[in-house]
Structure formats: structure tokens, C-alpha cells
Design an enzyme around this catalytic site. Structure first.
Site, mmCIF file in Angstrom:
data_model
loop_
_atom_site.group_PDB
_atom_site.id
_atom_site.type_symbol
_atom_site.label_atom_id
_atom_site.label_comp_id
_atom_site.label_asym_id
_atom_site.label_seq_id
_atom_site.Cartn_x
_atom_site.Cartn_y
_atom_site.Cartn_z
ATOM 1 N N ARG A 89 2.442 29.342 -10.819
ATOM 2 C CA ARG A 89 1.572 28.413 -10.505
ATOM 3 C C ARG A 89 0.589 28.248 -11.902
ATOM 4 N NH1 ARG A 89 -1.529 29.180 -6.435
ATOM 5 N NH2 ARG A 89 -0.152 30.834 -5.160
ATOM 6 N N GLY A 226 6.266 26.117 -7.485
ATOM 7 C CA GLY A 226 4.840 25.844 -6.950
ATOM 8 C C GLY A 226 4.081 24.827 -7.768
ATOM 9 N N CYS A 276 2.196 39.413 -1.404
ATOM 10 C CA CYS A 276 1.568 40.259 -0.585
ATOM 11 C C CYS A 276 2.086 40.722 0.741
ATOM 12 C CB CYS A 276 -0.005 39.894 -0.341
ATOM 13 S SG CYS A 276 -1.024 39.849 -1.910
ATOM 14 N N THR A 279 6.067 36.714 3.395
ATOM 15 C CA THR A 279 7.715 36.664 3.692
ATOM 16 C C THR A 279 7.956 37.824 4.449
ATOM 17 O OG1 THR A 279 7.825 34.982 2.013
ATOM 18 C CG2 THR A 279 9.926 35.755 2.856
ATOM 19 N N SER A 280 7.961 38.789 3.795
ATOM 20 C CA SER A 280 8.647 40.044 4.552
ATOM 21 C C SER A 280 8.072 40.287 6.054
ATOM 22 C CB SER A 280 8.455 41.302 3.658
ATOM 23 O OG SER A 280 7.250 41.839 3.620
ATOM 24 N N ASP A 293 5.074 30.276 5.015
ATOM 25 C CA ASP A 293 4.142 30.149 3.995
ATOM 26 C C ASP A 293 3.101 29.133 4.252
ATOM 27 O OD1 ASP A 293 3.353 30.416 1.340
ATOM 28 O OD2 ASP A 293 4.413 28.495 0.698
ATOM 29 N N ARG A 391 12.605 34.060 -7.459
ATOM 30 C CA ARG A 391 12.605 33.539 -6.073
ATOM 31 C C ARG A 391 14.232 33.152 -5.615
ATOM 32 N NH1 ARG A 391 7.263 32.563 -3.774
ATOM 33 N NH2 ARG A 391 5.941 33.153 -5.141
HETATM 34 C C1 SPV Z 1 2.809 30.921 -3.419
HETATM 35 O O1 SPV Z 1 2.663 31.448 -4.676
HETATM 36 O O2 SPV Z 1 2.109 31.218 -2.619
HETATM 37 C C2 SPV Z 1 4.252 30.722 -2.876
HETATM 38 C C3 SPV Z 1 5.075 30.299 -3.864
HETATM 39 O O3 SPV Z 1 4.398 30.594 -1.922
HETATM 40 S S1 SPV Z 1 4.260 28.728 -4.686
HETATM 41 O O4 SPV Z 1 5.258 27.631 -4.333
HETATM 42 O O5 SPV Z 1 4.451 28.933 -6.138
HETATM 43 O O6 SPV Z 1 3.069 28.367 -4.168
HETATM 44 MN MN MN Z 2 2.536 30.622 -0.835
#
Ligand code: SPV
Ligand code: MN
Length: 628
Positions: A89, A226, A276, A279-280, A293, A391
Site C-alpha cells: 500500500r 491494497g 501481525c 489471517t492465521s 480482514d 499473497r
Molecule cells: C492489509 O495490508 O491490511 C491487507 C492487505 O489486508 S491490503 O489489501 O494491502 O490492505
Molecule cells: Mn488488512
């Protein structure tokens, strides 16, 4: 553009078949929006996706045909590469466009609306020449739900379109049903000029501009998800804004069902900064996933309910291995629809990523082009085989551990909310707040985390990140906290907890194994139902050794030592006081509208810490507090 001109332009530029699909949606402002950007961006061709299986399949195939994705050895698996300098991002070039008189405060990137609109419209002029434009409709949240928001996406990237079809619920029928009353979000994206690898070339003109007034987001000269997948982080910004006006919350949270005794399922939502463990956690074996998310939270009958506006996962692949992530691992190795991004692809067309615990590293292609071990970038730094922010993208409906309420229009009732960050020296692994106000302020608003590869910039710096939502806040931070405090004024708000998977001991070693989070979640589940006691410390309520010992045995078949417990749950007074000072300084200097209550709660916590230090010293072992 008037109605007649709009219709003429659309007929001409879309062709009969696509025009028919579009006018199936009788929404003049939608037609006007599309006509405006078809005219401005000037694509060679336009494709309208009405969510039929044929249209979905067409986009899948186009992604390969256009070279934005390459097929891998396993059927259904493809890989996409973003430009070497377009791997995360772009916070610097992501800005809110604000009318005169609106101020979001210091920590939030913004510029003048008129100026920003002019700049982005200049950038987008003719930007799609030579490309096909895809027009897609989505529904953020379950169909037919009070929570949900419809949206339209314009993009000239079939990788973005394909990703969105995996990640979001279809919206064509939803928009048809809502008709002219639909209040939809609008996204326009162009990858811009492409290089020989089909990656965005004009990165100097990479821009992500959010127009809150029009609930429209523009993204140009980038491909990284992102920055481009409109429904993901781009939609979070107008959604936070809309939620603040309507009295609900848009959060950077997973949602999961934790399975307790006798078939009981208790739902949790958890906010963590990117990379951090969000997801896991949501994918823990034995539990069920609603989302990894984003969450929309609303009050219903005096309790908090949540839905996931998404239906798929755009997850970090680094470190995904057979032992820790068996469910994802399976999908990454068997025929099904998965898009890998920015991994290494070997000559045999097999994806490889850091931390997959396989020793088959070979030469191949990655985000830097042809790659061999030791390859360096222009600055002389070694290029890793896969990017740390590489990813995978997949639809959660393929997962056996999806929760049965994933698409429930009523959402799930939240027993608990957790906040977690990457904190090496201060916070204990798991802790309950004293209540909504304390939890929101001390665990949410005061959340600090060490930066990661998910955004461009330096890694490992400790930064405050209120509710892990700072990157997406479209209202002043103080107002956001105020809304949060008000939101909890209901009969039975969820319990608030904090977790920290990254605590280190005095020698710098992690105090926990990666898998221990499974135990914390089970403890939280019991705690919500008040089936375990807790020990009161100056900062919150922590588990008792005996309860954790039992859970470690039951969940992980591990013998949990008292020594480990003491190391993990000792209250570090000096570190906590230092944290308080940092966080307070942030609110005093950066946030012009901090609610007074925030400072009061900081002060109460400070006094509790000082008093405890007088009695027990700088490091307070849980034993003395429990009186044991
Ligand atoms: C994050 O960076 O918090 C994500 C991936 O979940 S993104 O789509 O880049 O935001
Ligand atoms: Mn995210």
C-alpha cells in the site's frame, strides 16, 4: 451529461450486448457515472459483468490471455506480478480529498478536494487507451442484509476484476433489487501504461484519491491489490465515514467462531495491523472463519453483531506451511481457483515462497523478473525469492473451515472483540479489559505495533495505530474514538480483550510459540461465558496458571510450565508507563479532538501502575497479585 447523451455514449462505447446488461440496472446515476469515466479514460473496449457464470469465466480467461496472470502447474492456480516498486500500500500517495473547512487532523493524509479531483482526472484522461475496461457490481456484505453496501467497480485490470470476483459477493442482482434507491460506492481504477511484464510503469503518477462526499475512490498507475481492489481498503474509507454518520462501525477485523464446550460457538472479531497474525488467527484449526480482514459492526437487540463485507481472502503467503496452516496449504497445492501474487515461480511453474518449509528453492521468475539466489536490486540489496508481502487470493466458500453463518444477513453475535499488535516488550499475551470504556481506550486507542512489509517504508518501527484502523480512518481520530465509546452504550456490549503474539523475554527471544494463540482463543471463549476466573492486574484481567495449564494440554497436548507462565504474564511496569507516555504524547500533539475521557482513563491506568510498583516493584509476577 444529460440522459440522452449518456445513453448514446454508452450504446456506442459498450456495444449492444454490454449495453443491454447495463440497462438491466435501471439506475440513471449509475449510468451517468459509467458514461463519464468511459469518456474520460477512453478504453478500446468495455465489458460489463452481470455475474453470470459465463461472464465470471470470461474474466478469469482474460486475465491469462492478457498476460496479467500466468497459469501454474496446478489446475486453477495462476500467478500475478506487481511491479518491483509496487509491492504494498502506498500510504504517501493515498489521500482524502476534502472540501474547504473539513480537517481530519494531522495523522491522516489529505488534500484539497478540487485540486485532487483535477489532478486525478488529468491523470486518468485517456489512461485506458489500448485497454479493455471491466465494469463489475458487488455487494459489500451478505445479500439482502441491513449491513450491506452495493458498489460499482471500473477497472482496466483483469487481474483486479478476477480478484474481486473471488473476494466479493456479486452485486448485479442486489443493485437490480434496490434500483434507484441504491446508495452505492464507486471505484475507478486503471493500471495505467504497462511494461513488457504487464506491470504498471508510470509509478511516479501512482495515486489513490478518496472523495468522501461522492463516495468515490480513484486509483491510478498501480496494480498491488491494497491500492487497487476497490472493495477492499479503498471501500473501507467511505465505509468508515458512512458508519460514523449512521452509528455503526467499520473495522479492520477478522471474524471467527471459536468452538467451546458442548458444541457452543462464540464469535470474536479481532483487529490487528497488517502482517501481525490476523489471517492465521481466523484460520486456526478447529475453529471456523467468517472473515480475515474487515468487519461491519452494528447493534441489534442490545448486542453487537458483525458481518464480513468480503467473501474471500487476500492473505499473506510468507510463512504459510503445512504444519501451521494445513487448511490454506491444502488449497495452495490442489486444483482450485487461487491467484498467487509476487511469489517465485520455478521453471516447472511451481510457486515458492519464503517460509514454506520446503527446500526446493530454484531459479525462476519473481517480482524482479528472472531471479537466481544472490540477485541484487538497484540499491545493492539482496532480492528475496518471494516478496515479504506476497499473497494468495481465494474464495472462502472453498474452505472446509468456513463458518455456517458466513453469509447470514443478520451477522453473528460478537462475544468478544480483540486488539492485537506486534509488541516486543510491553503487553502480556492475552488480557481482558475492565469494560467497554477501558478496553476501547487502553487496548484499542492505545494500540501500538512495529511496522511491517504491508506498507511501503521502513520495517520494525514502533507506531501507534488506533484500533489497527489508522491507515483507513476517514474521520478525525478523536471523533472515531468518541463514536466507539458511544457505540458501546448498549445493554450487552462485547467483552474487550488484547492479545500480543510477539512478546519477547529479556534475552530477546519470543516468549511464546506461534501455535499458542489457539490456547488464548479457547481461554477467551470460556472467559466470555465467565467459566474461568481471572487475576486483576493494573492493566487488566489475566488468565490463571491452572486454567492455561489445562487448556495447553487439551488444545496442544503441551505441558505448560509455571516458569513460562510467569515470564509471559509478568506485568512490566516501566514498559507500561513508557507506553502510556508515548501514547499520551501522540494524542496531545497529533489529535486535536481527543475526548477528555481518553486522558482520564490513561491517568487512572498510570496511577494503578505506580501504586502497584510501590507495593511490588517494577516487574510484578502474577503470583503476588493472585495472592498465591
Ligand atoms: C492489509 O495490508 O491490511 C491487507 C492487505 O489486508 S491490503 O489489501 O494491502 O490492505
Ligand atoms: Mn488488512
Amino acid at each position: 451529461m444529460n440522459e440522452k447523451k449518456t445513453a448514446e455514449l454508452l450504446k456506442e462505447r459498450l456495444g449492444a450486448k454490454n449495453y443491454q446488461k447495463l440497462i438491466g440496472l435501471d439506475i440513471p446515476k449509475l449510468h451517468q457515472f459509467i458514461a463519464r469515466y468511459v469518456e474520460l479514460c477512453n478504453p478500446d473496449k468495455v465489458f460489463v459483468c452481470n455475474d453470470s457464470p459465463e461472464d465470471i469465466q470470461y474474466i478469469r480467461e482474460e486475465a491469462v490471455r492478457a498476460g496479467e496472470e500466468l497459469e501454474l502447474d496446478v489446475t486453477g492456480h495462476t500467478v500475478h506480478f506487481d511491479s518491483f516498486y509496487d509491492q504494498a500500500r502506498d500510504k504517501k500517495h493515498t489521500k482524502f480529498l476534502l472540501p474547504p473547512g473539513v480537517d481530519l487532523g494531522k495523522g491522516i493524509n489529505a488534500m484539497d478536494r478540487a485540486e485532487g479531483l483535477k489532478e486525478i482526472h488529468d491523470i486518468m484522461h485517456d489512461i485506458m487507451r489500448g485497454h479493455q475496461l471491466y465494469i463489475l457490481f458487488f455487494c459489500l456484505g451478505p445479500h439482502n442484509s441491513q449491513f450491506s453496501i452495493p458498489a460499482v467497480q471500473l477497472t482496466d485490470s483483469c487481474y483486479v476484476a478476477h480478484s474481486e470476483n473471488l473476494l466479493y459477493r456479486s452485486g448485479y442482482d442486489e443493485l437490480k433489487r434496490k434500483g434507484q434507491s441504491a446508495q452505492f460506492f464507486q471505484f475507478v481504477h486503471s493500471a495505467g501504461m504497462l511494461d513488457e511484464r504487464n506491470t504498471s510503469k508510470n509509478l511516479a503518477k501512482r495515486r489513490i484519491y478518496i472523495d468522501l462526499e461522492a463516495e468515490t475512490v480513484y486509483s491510478a498507475n498501480t496494480q498491488y491489490g491494497g491500492n487497487t481492489i476497490g472493495l477492499k481498503k479503498l471501500a473501507m474509507r467511505p465505509a468508515i465515514n458512512r458508519a460514523s454518520k449512521e452509528g455503526w462501525l467499520t473495522e479492520h477485523m477478522f471474524i471467527m467462531g471459536v468452538h467451546g464446550p458442548e458444541g457452543r460457538v462464540t464469535y470474536f472479531a479481532g483487529a490487528f495491523p497488517s502482517l501481525c497474525g490476523k489471517t492465521s488467527t481466523s484460520m486456526l484449526p478447529g475453529e471456523t472463519i467468517v472473515g480475515d480482514d474487515i468487519a461491519y459492526l452494528r447493534e441489534k437487540a442490545g448486542m453487537i453483531h458483525a458481518v464480513n463485507p468480503e467473501k474471500g481472502i487476500f492473505g499473506i503467503i510468507q510463512g504459510v506451511n503445512l504444519i501451521d496452516d494445513p487448511i490454506i496449504w491444502d488449497k495452495l497445492h490442489t486444483p482450485c481457483e487461487v491467484i498467487f501474487s509476487n511469489v517465485l515461480v520455478t521453471e516447472g511453474k511451481t510457486p515458492y515462497w519464503i517460509g514454506n518449509n520446503e527446500d526446493s528453492l530454484q531459479n525462476g521468475i519473481n517480482h524482479s523478473g528472472d531471479w537466481q539466489p544472490g540477485k541484487k536490486d538497484a540499491e545493492g540489496n539482496e532480492i528475496t525469492p518471494s516478496h515479504p508481502n506476497a499473497r494468495f487470493t481465494l474464495d472462502m466458500h472453498m474452505l472446509d473451515n468456513r463458518d455456517s453463518k458466513l453469509d447470514d444477513p443478520e451477522g453473528v453475535l460478537l462475544g468478544g472483540i480483540l486488539y492485537g499488535g506486534r509488541d516486543s516488550d510491553t503487553k502480556v499475551p492475552v488480557e481482558e479489559s475492565f469494560g467497554w470504556t477501558h478496553g476501547v481506550i487502553m487496548m484499542g486507542a492505545a494500540l501500538e505495533s512495529e511496522t511491517t512489509a504491508a506498507t511501503l517504508g521502513k520495517e520494525g518501527e514502533r507506531k501507534i495505530n488506533p484500533m489497527s484502523n489508522l491507515d483507513f480512518l476517514s474521520i478525525p481520530i478523536g471523533r472515531y474514538i468518541e463514536n466507539y465509546l458511544a457505540f458501546g452504550k448498549m445493554k450487552n456490549p462485547s467483552c474487550i480483550f488484547s492479545v500480543n503474539y510477539f512478546l519477547r523475554d529479556m534475552e530477546g527471544n519470543f516468549t511464546n510459540d506461534k501455535t499458542d494463540k489457539a490456547v488464548w482463543l479457547k481461554w477467551l471463549e470460556l472467559r466470555v461465558h465467565r467459566e474461568v476466573d481471572a487475576i486483576k492486574t493494573p492493566t487488566g484481567l489475566i488468565p490463571k496458571y491452572e486454567d492455561l495449564k489445562k487448556l495447553f494440554k487439551a488444545v496442544l497436548n503441551k505441558d505448560y510450565s509455571e516458569e513460562d507462565y510467569t515470564k509471559q504474564f509478568t506485568v512490566r511496569v516501566a514498559e507500561n508507563l513508557a507506553k502510556l507516555a508515548r501514547v499520551e504524547e501522540f494524542y496531545r500533539t497529533n489529535v486535536h479532538d481527543t475526548p477528555q475521557l481518553v486522558f482520564t482513563v490513561f491517568e487512572e491506568q498510570r496511577q494503578r501502575l505506580i501504586k502497584a510498583r510501590e507495593e511490588y516493584g517494577d516487574y510484578i509476577v502474577p503470583d503476588v497479585l493472585s495472592g498465591g
